[in-house]
Design an enzyme around this catalytic site. Sequence first.
Site, PDB file in Angstrom:
ATOM      1  N   PHE A 101      -4.496  -7.701   2.853  1.00 48.78           N
ATOM      2  CA  PHE A 101      -3.583  -8.230   1.852  1.00 48.78           C
ATOM      3  C   PHE A 101      -2.262  -7.463   1.778  1.00 48.78           C
ATOM      4  CE2 PHE A 101      -7.937  -8.912   0.061  1.00 48.78           C
ATOM      5  CZ  PHE A 101      -8.006 -10.244   0.402  1.00 48.78           C
TER       6      PHE A 101
ATOM      7  N   LEU B 187       2.388   2.771   8.311  1.00 44.34           N
ATOM      8  CA  LEU B 187       1.227   3.663   8.212  1.00 44.34           C
ATOM      9  C   LEU B 187      -0.077   2.910   8.404  1.00 44.34           C
ATOM     10  CD1 LEU B 187       2.219   5.887   5.144  1.00 44.34           C
ATOM     11  CD2 LEU B 187       2.255   6.530   7.565  1.00 44.34           C
TER      12      LEU B 187
ATOM     13  N   ASP C  29     -13.785   1.566  -4.091  1.00 42.09           N
ATOM     14  CA  ASP C  29     -13.650   1.559  -2.626  1.00 42.09           C
ATOM     15  C   ASP C  29     -13.543   2.988  -2.103  1.00 42.09           C
ATOM     16  OD1 ASP C  29     -13.585   0.455  -0.121  1.00 42.09           O
ATOM     17  OD2 ASP C  29     -11.447   0.003  -0.156  1.00 42.09           O
TER      18      ASP C  29
END
Length: 517
Positions: free
Chosen positions: A29, A24, A159
Amino acid sequence: MTENQGQLPILAGNKGRYQLLRPLGGGSFGDTFLAIDLNTLNQRRCVVKRLRIESHHSPEIVAGIKKAFEREAKVLEDLGDKSGNIPSLYDYFSLTVTDPQLNTQQEFNYLVQQYIEGEDLSKELEQQGRFSEAKVLTLLNNILPGLDFIHNHNVIHRDIKPSNIVRSNAEDNKFYLIDFGAVKQVIKGDISTTEKSIVFGTISYAPPEQIKNEKVDYSSDLYALAASCVRLLTGEFPDNSLDVNNLWNWQKYPHISEHLGKILKRMLQEDPYYRFQSAREVMESLNKRDDQRQELKPSTRDENNGGGEKTIIISPSQPRFIQVLLITAIILTTAGVLIAIYRHQNQVPPGEIQTIPGQLFEDKQFGIEIKYPQDWKAEKQQYSPLTGGTIAKISPNSSSLNLDVGLFIRVVLIEKSQSLSEYNLAAIEQIQKSVKDVQILQQQPIKIDNREGYQIVYRGQEQIGNFRFKVMEIWTISNSKVYILTYRAEEKLYDPFLKDVEQTMIKSFRLQSTLFL
């Protein structure tokens, strides 16, 4: 972990076996895969996130990344099923595999979560073009309660951006916040050295304090949410439309209403002090227009009133400026009557102190008691040094859109050696630095609850609506803590509510000794 020829591997977790179907996405990271849970009867779809850390990172960075990944799993486990806007956690495990080329073992961490079938808003923007205001209001009204929920559990997302908001294809058309890899738990405001070494967030949406790697608070998420809304509304980032005062200029976009424009502008303030401090405050401001709107229907008489009350008729064919003048006259007349009634009801004979019957607000953690009038409301807030130590907001039912009328109770921790006079100097200096066009009107020693305290009254310029506001702050020190009462209002609203603040609240303030914090 097993691997079939020509297929992605099957992962053996703690609670299931997961067949990876397709990638996806991937980031700095880790990687994300669509998968099916082979241990469920319906082989439900899920998302598998794999933590991948490059070898060149320092041990401190590696520790911080692992900690953030683990916290994401914990947030999903604790809050996913309860919030309504966060995916649920299905599994969390680690596997050690051998690199066939280097013949070395490497550990991978995996997180399995609910799959939200739908598009993220960045893809929706790309495919359908900029959002209408109605569409953005639907987003805000849907996502803000979930944001309020996670903030009340001491979690900051850090975020928020269009690609981390997914609109579900299900019938409920719900919005979900995803990718909590940058989540921070805010407990006592502690941020470890390891966490400070990593700057999470996306530059185009992150607030200034986050970009500078400084402490963040709940308003930091609100800033990022507002920046996301601007991107969806305009196709541009907020930095592309700043005015001469370096503030977001919503007036540049005719399709954005003044009501929403001012709210987004406040959420995007550079200084966190001037933003909304909670998602609930944003929700209340969004709903004010609907609460205060008066329906004006073309009609010759009000049938429900039986002709006993007049209905004001504003024909659509009337010139716009006549409508504005008429509505303004109605508002001014009504306001004048209400103010006259208020002043008459609150007249006090010389030398006599009137105490308005009130309700009691208590905070046992800090040993605080204060009474407030029956027609005011008290909202308890979660204490955190990151939000200025605010523990309560007490406000009347009537308030300004841009700057709420209210009494704020804050608790600030200080060094044991700091005296009242030293704090006075530091606090006044901070006010002079942070308040635009500040004018100090009064400052003097004062007694509060028979304790030595200090009072300052000042006015300043509101950076959002460019109107003047007035503030009275009173504080006292006890057990290395400063207890601060701040009465703040738009200048024209300051005097009408001052009597309630002085005679009911400040006079009733009581501080008991406490061993907490």
